[in-house]
Write a protein that holds these residues in place. Structure first.
Motif, short mmCIF file in Angstrom:
data_model
loop_
_atom_site.label_atom_id
_atom_site.label_comp_id
_atom_site.label_asym_id
_atom_site.label_seq_id
_atom_site.Cartn_x
_atom_site.Cartn_y
_atom_site.Cartn_z
N ILE A 48 56.52 67.42 109.88
CA ILE A 48 57.47 66.46 109.40
C ILE A 48 58.55 66.17 110.52
CG2 ILE A 48 57.32 67.39 106.86
CD1 ILE A 48 60.08 68.71 107.75
N ASN A 49 59.17 64.91 109.96
CA ASN A 49 59.97 64.27 110.88
C ASN A 49 61.22 65.47 111.40
OD1 ASN A 49 62.25 62.87 112.18
ND2 ASN A 49 61.71 61.04 110.90
N SER A 50 61.41 65.66 112.60
CA SER A 50 62.45 66.58 113.15
C SER A 50 64.02 66.46 112.40
CB SER A 50 62.64 66.62 114.53
OG SER A 50 63.06 65.22 115.16
N ASN A 51 64.06 65.12 112.07
CA ASN A 51 65.49 64.82 111.44
C ASN A 51 65.38 65.24 109.90
OD1 ASN A 51 68.13 64.42 111.31
ND2 ASN A 51 67.82 62.18 111.70
N TRP A 52 64.95 66.22 109.36
CA TRP A 52 64.79 66.83 107.88
C TRP A 52 66.05 67.00 107.23
CZ3 TRP A 52 67.18 70.91 106.05
CH2 TRP A 52 67.87 71.91 106.95
N GLN A 53 67.15 66.80 107.71
CA GLN A 53 68.42 66.86 107.35
C GLN A 53 68.80 65.62 106.55
OE1 GLN A 53 68.26 67.81 110.43
NE2 GLN A 53 69.24 69.86 110.65
N GLU A 54 68.00 64.51 106.86
CA GLU A 54 68.28 63.20 106.14
C GLU A 54 67.01 62.57 105.42
OE1 GLU A 54 68.86 60.20 109.20
OE2 GLU A 54 70.76 61.39 110.09
N ALA A 55 66.20 63.85 104.73
CA ALA A 55 65.28 63.61 103.96
C ALA A 55 65.77 63.07 102.78
CB ALA A 55 64.56 64.97 103.59
N GLU A 56 64.87 62.12 102.08
CA GLU A 56 65.33 61.38 100.71
C GLU A 56 65.36 62.55 99.63
OE1 GLU A 56 63.27 58.09 97.89
OE2 GLU A 56 62.80 58.13 99.91
N VAL A 57 66.23 62.42 98.90
CA VAL A 57 66.40 63.24 97.61
C VAL A 57 66.49 62.48 96.33
CG1 VAL A 57 67.51 64.95 96.36
CG2 VAL A 57 67.52 65.15 99.00
N GLY A 58 65.75 62.54 95.52
CA GLY A 58 65.70 61.74 94.34
C GLY A 58 65.39 62.64 92.89
N ALA A 59 65.81 61.99 91.74
CA ALA A 59 65.52 62.52 90.55
C ALA A 59 64.28 62.67 90.21
CB ALA A 59 66.41 61.77 89.50
N TRP A 60 63.83 63.89 89.49
CA TRP A 60 62.63 64.37 89.17
C TRP A 60 62.57 64.73 87.69
CZ3 TRP A 60 58.20 63.17 91.64
CH2 TRP A 60 56.98 63.79 91.29
N VAL A 61 61.47 64.86 87.21
CA VAL A 61 61.21 65.26 85.57
C VAL A 61 62.15 66.57 85.38
CG1 VAL A 61 59.33 63.97 85.01
CG2 VAL A 61 59.06 66.28 85.96
N ASP A 62 62.60 66.77 84.22
CA ASP A 62 62.89 68.08 83.61
C ASP A 62 64.22 68.34 84.53
OD1 ASP A 62 61.14 68.33 81.59
OD2 ASP A 62 59.63 69.80 83.26
N GLY A 63 65.08 67.52 85.01
CA GLY A 63 66.34 67.81 85.56
C GLY A 63 66.25 68.19 87.18
N ASN A 64 65.06 68.09 87.55
CA ASN A 64 64.79 68.79 89.10
C ASN A 64 64.87 67.51 89.99
OD1 ASN A 64 64.10 71.39 88.20
ND2 ASN A 64 61.96 70.82 87.86
N TYR A 65 65.19 67.93 91.24
CA TYR A 65 65.07 66.96 92.29
C TYR A 65 63.83 67.05 93.19
CZ TYR A 65 69.95 66.14 91.28
OH TYR A 65 71.01 65.91 90.74
N VAL A 66 63.47 65.84 93.71
CA VAL A 66 62.47 65.82 94.75
C VAL A 66 62.93 65.53 96.07
CG1 VAL A 66 61.65 63.24 94.03
CG2 VAL A 66 60.02 65.11 95.52
N VAL A 67 62.51 66.47 96.97
CA VAL A 67 62.88 66.06 98.39
C VAL A 67 61.80 65.67 99.10
CG1 VAL A 67 63.78 67.29 100.46
CG2 VAL A 67 64.59 68.14 98.18
N VAL A 68 61.92 64.55 99.83
CA VAL A 68 60.83 64.11 100.46
C VAL A 68 60.84 63.83 102.02
CG1 VAL A 68 59.14 61.72 100.71
CG2 VAL A 68 60.39 62.39 98.44
N PHE A 69 59.85 64.73 102.73
CA PHE A 69 60.05 64.94 104.29
C PHE A 69 59.06 63.84 104.87
CE2 PHE A 69 61.46 68.92 102.57
CZ PHE A 69 62.56 69.24 103.26
N GLU A 70 59.47 63.07 105.74
CA GLU A 70 58.57 61.97 106.39
C GLU A 70 57.72 62.65 107.30
OE1 GLU A 70 60.47 59.00 108.23
OE2 GLU A 70 61.63 58.33 106.65
N SER A 71 56.39 62.44 107.05
CA SER A 71 55.47 62.96 108.11
C SER A 71 55.51 62.39 109.34
CB SER A 71 54.03 62.76 107.38
OG SER A 71 53.10 63.25 108.28
N THR A 72 55.25 63.08 110.61
CA THR A 72 55.09 62.57 111.82
C THR A 72 53.73 61.96 112.13
OG1 THR A 72 54.61 64.75 112.67
CG2 THR A 72 56.84 64.33 112.68
N ASP A 73 52.70 62.59 111.39
CA ASP A 73 51.37 62.01 111.36
C ASP A 73 50.92 61.10 110.32
OD1 ASP A 73 48.74 61.88 111.74
OD2 ASP A 73 48.21 64.18 111.49
N PRO A 74 50.45 59.97 110.91
CA PRO A 74 50.33 58.65 110.10
C PRO A 74 49.04 59.06 108.92
CG PRO A 74 50.00 57.99 112.44
CD PRO A 74 50.36 59.35 112.39
#
Length: 97
Positions: A48-74
């Motif tokens: 994953i991208n070394s700058n994981w502190q800036e990962a995208e966080v969004g709403a998910w089902v059942d009141g949970n959150y999804v954290v999306v870490f960008e991949s370094t490998d295309p």
């Protein structure tokens, strides 16, 4: 005198509210990013991208959150981690597609 007491009470309440407000500009979603990152294996962290502190966080089902870490490998999809905000734990690490 009553007006002065009311004014002092309002000023005290205002000072209390301002003291409790976060003024350091910290993102409240950082907690979820850190929970998700700590749940990853070292091999997952390496992809994953070394700058994981800036990962995208969004709403998910059942009141949970999804954290999306960008991949370094295309050739790899981004890594998505589901976090339960109430219990402060990872629910699931979704498979990469």
């Amino acid at each position: 005198m009553k007006k002065l007491n009311t004014l002092l009470l309002l000023l005290g309440l205002l000072a209390g509210v301002l003291a409790c407000t976060s003024s350091d500009g910290e993102d409240p979603l950082d907690v979820f990013r850190e929970i998700a990152y700590n749940a990853l294996s070292s091999s997952q962290k390496a992809t994953i991208n070394s700058n994981w502190q800036e990962a995208e966080v969004g709403a998910w089902v059942d009141g949970n959150y999804v954290v999306v870490f960008e991949s370094t490998d295309p050739t790899l999809a981004d890594l998505r981690v589901i976090v339960d905000p109430v219990n402060g734990r990872v629910v699931e690490i979704l498979p990469r597609n």
